[in-house]
Design a protein around this motif. Structure first.
Motif, PDB file in Angstrom:
ATOM      1  N   LEU A  39       0.829  -1.210   0.000  1.00 42.65           N
ATOM      2  CA  LEU A  39       0.000   0.000   0.000  1.00 42.65           C
ATOM      3  C   LEU A  39       0.864   1.262   0.000  1.00 42.65           C
ATOM      4  O   LEU A  39       0.570   2.228  -0.716  1.00 42.65           O
ATOM      5  CB  LEU A  39      -0.924   0.003   1.215  1.00 42.65           C
ATOM      6  N   GLY A  40       1.931   1.248   0.801  1.00 42.25           N
ATOM      7  CA  GLY A  40       2.834   2.407   0.862  1.00 42.25           C
ATOM      8  C   GLY A  40       3.522   2.661  -0.458  1.00 42.25           C
ATOM      9  O   GLY A  40       3.669   3.815  -0.889  1.00 42.25           O
ATOM     10  N   LEU A  41       3.945   1.594  -1.124  1.00 42.55           N
ATOM     11  CA  LEU A  41       4.567   1.735  -2.451  1.00 42.55           C
ATOM     12  C   LEU A  41       3.579   2.309  -3.456  1.00 42.55           C
ATOM     13  O   LEU A  41       3.930   3.187  -4.259  1.00 42.55           O
ATOM     14  CB  LEU A  41       5.083   0.381  -2.935  1.00 42.55           C
ATOM     15  N   LEU A  42       2.340   1.830  -3.416  1.00 40.36           N
ATOM     16  CA  LEU A  42       1.314   2.353  -4.323  1.00 40.36           C
ATOM     17  C   LEU A  42       1.066   3.835  -4.066  1.00 40.36           C
ATOM     18  O   LEU A  42       0.917   4.621  -5.014  1.00 40.36           O
ATOM     19  CB  LEU A  42       0.014   1.560  -4.167  1.00 40.36           C
ATOM     20  N   LEU A  43       1.005   4.210  -2.797  1.00 38.71           N
ATOM     21  CA  LEU A  43       0.797   5.624  -2.461  1.00 38.71           C
ATOM     22  C   LEU A  43       1.931   6.487  -3.004  1.00 38.71           C
ATOM     23  O   LEU A  43       1.691   7.555  -3.578  1.00 38.71           O
ATOM     24  CB  LEU A  43       0.704   5.801  -0.940  1.00 38.71           C
ATOM     25  N   TYR A  44       3.146   6.027  -2.813  1.00 36.88           N
ATOM     26  CA  TYR A  44       4.317   6.804  -3.246  1.00 36.88           C
ATOM     27  C   TYR A  44       4.474   6.814  -4.759  1.00 36.88           C
ATOM     28  O   TYR A  44       4.654   7.884  -5.367  1.00 36.88           O
ATOM     29  CB  TYR A  44       5.574   6.243  -2.595  1.00 36.88           C
ATOM     30  N   GLY A  50       5.779  10.590  -8.596  1.00 35.42           N
ATOM     31  CA  GLY A  50       6.060   9.163  -8.593  1.00 35.42           C
ATOM     32  C   GLY A  50       6.260   8.635 -10.004  1.00 35.42           C
ATOM     33  O   GLY A  50       5.778   9.216 -10.975  1.00 35.42           O
ATOM     34  N   ILE A  51       6.961   7.498 -10.106  1.00 31.88           N
ATOM     35  CA  ILE A  51       7.256   6.956 -11.443  1.00 31.88           C
ATOM     36  C   ILE A  51       6.022   6.343 -12.099  1.00 31.88           C
ATOM     37  O   ILE A  51       6.029   6.104 -13.312  1.00 31.88           O
ATOM     38  CB  ILE A  51       8.395   5.916 -11.376  1.00 31.88           C
ATOM     39  N   VAL A 124      19.539  10.051  -6.290  1.00 36.45           N
ATOM     40  CA  VAL A 124      19.776   8.618  -6.520  1.00 36.45           C
ATOM     41  C   VAL A 124      18.748   8.068  -7.501  1.00 36.45           C
ATOM     42  O   VAL A 124      19.085   7.292  -8.406  1.00 36.45           O
ATOM     43  CB  VAL A 124      19.717   7.840  -5.186  1.00 36.45           C
ATOM     44  N   LEU A 125      17.494   8.498  -7.331  1.00 41.29           N
ATOM     45  CA  LEU A 125      16.434   8.039  -8.233  1.00 41.29           C
ATOM     46  C   LEU A 125      16.661   8.551  -9.652  1.00 41.29           C
ATOM     47  O   LEU A 125      16.492   7.806 -10.635  1.00 41.29           O
ATOM     48  CB  LEU A 125      15.060   8.519  -7.722  1.00 41.29           C
ATOM     49  N   GLU A 126      17.042   9.815  -9.755  1.00 43.09           N
ATOM     50  CA  GLU A 126      17.289  10.395 -11.079  1.00 43.09           C
ATOM     51  C   GLU A 126      18.454   9.691 -11.768  1.00 43.09           C
ATOM     52  O   GLU A 126      18.425   9.461 -12.986  1.00 43.09           O
ATOM     53  CB  GLU A 126      17.577  11.896 -10.951  1.00 43.09           C
ATOM     54  N   ALA A 127      19.477   9.344 -10.994  1.00 44.20           N
ATOM     55  CA  ALA A 127      20.625   8.635 -11.562  1.00 44.20           C
ATOM     56  C   ALA A 127      20.204   7.271 -12.096  1.00 44.20           C
ATOM     57  O   ALA A 127      20.631   6.853 -13.189  1.00 44.20           O
ATOM     58  CB  ALA A 127      21.708   8.472 -10.503  1.00 44.20           C
ATOM     59  N   ILE A 138      14.344   0.033  -9.986  1.00 43.62           N
ATOM     60  CA  ILE A 138      14.267   1.237  -9.153  1.00 43.62           C
ATOM     61  C   ILE A 138      13.646   0.919  -7.797  1.00 43.62           C
ATOM     62  O   ILE A 138      14.117   1.387  -6.750  1.00 43.62           O
ATOM     63  CB  ILE A 138      13.459   2.340  -9.873  1.00 43.62           C
ATOM     64  N   ILE A 139      12.600   0.085  -7.822  1.00 49.01           N
ATOM     65  CA  ILE A 139      11.898  -0.244  -6.577  1.00 49.01           C
ATOM     66  C   ILE A 139      12.752  -1.129  -5.670  1.00 49.01           C
ATOM     67  O   ILE A 139      12.937  -0.830  -4.482  1.00 49.01           O
ATOM     68  CB  ILE A 139      10.547  -0.935  -6.882  1.00 49.01           C
TER      69      ILE A 139
END
Length: 222
Positions: A39-44, A50-51, A124-127, A138-139
């Motif tokens: 649920l937290g991953l879906l929210l984010y 978010g991607i 870090v995510l952008e990289a 990514i996840i």
């Protein structure tokens, strides 16, 4: 001395009640971790920036989380009686408490997961994105490892809340220390039993807090 302080306490019964509380807590923490993480991953991931940016998915997920967070746990148990009976075949005992514990704890943990993920360094995510990393990479290789100390701290807080929930569940026959304190202590006016159950619950809370803090510190030093 023990018999003078707690004349109505039977150690064998206390061991059984403690084991029931530990069973409910450990299983519900595992279930809460999995469901809350999803649920937290879906929210984010479906939220702003978010991607998977998706307003509809984010709204539905947030609505589910907010609704179940808003329902008092004792009422949630009652509402879930038909579901619990269908799933477990009974509405009494430690097993019967698990659906309500997991469904009650997961939305709370989902919000802590969302907060933990938002604290991950955007650089870090952008990289990872610039290197052509897949969503799954990514996840599982960036988001979760980077936020793991916060995720562990969050599940520790949730676990302690769930220990309190097991005591509430005990009042309606789920077993455990809450059940024992209410039916064999309070209703019989044997307050030494209530006090001893309280001491045991506090010890369990301290143990879970110590384990959670220890794991979180180890992960944070990596």
């Amino acid at each position: 001395m023990f018999n003078n302080l707690f004349p109505n306490v039977k150690i064998e019964d206390m061991i059984t009640a403690t084991n029931e509380t530990l069973y409910m807590t450990i299983i519900s923490v595992a279930g809460t971790f999995i469901l809350g993480l999803i649920l937290g991953l879906l929210l984010y991931l479906s939220g702003p920036g978010g991607i998977w940016k998706n307003k509809a998915l984010n709204w539905v997920t947030a609505a589910v989380v907010n609704v179940f967070r808003a329902i008092p746990f004792i009422i949630l148990i009652l509402l879930l009686f038909p579901f619990t009976d269908f799933l477990m075949g009974t509405i009494r005992g430690p097993k019967a408490a698990l659906p309500a514990l997991i469904i009650g704890g997961a939305p709370f943990y989902a919000r802590l997961v969302e907060i933990a993920l938002k604290e991950v360094d955007k650089g870090v995510l952008e990289a990872a994105k610039s290197m052509g990393a897949k969503y799954s990479t990514i996840i599982f290789k960036v988001l979760l490892p980077e936020s793991m100390p916060a995720l562990v701290s969050g599940i520790t807080v949730t676990a302690i809340a769930l220990i309190g929930y097991t005591a509430v569940a005990g009042v309606i026959g789920a077993g455990g220390l809450g059940d024992f304190a209410y039916f064999y202590g309070f209703q019989r006016s044997d307050f030494d039993v209530v006090l001893f159950c309280t001491i045991l619950i506090v010890i369990i809370v301290f143990i879970f807090q110590f384990i959670g803090d220890f794991i979180s510190r180890k992960l944070d030093k990596r």
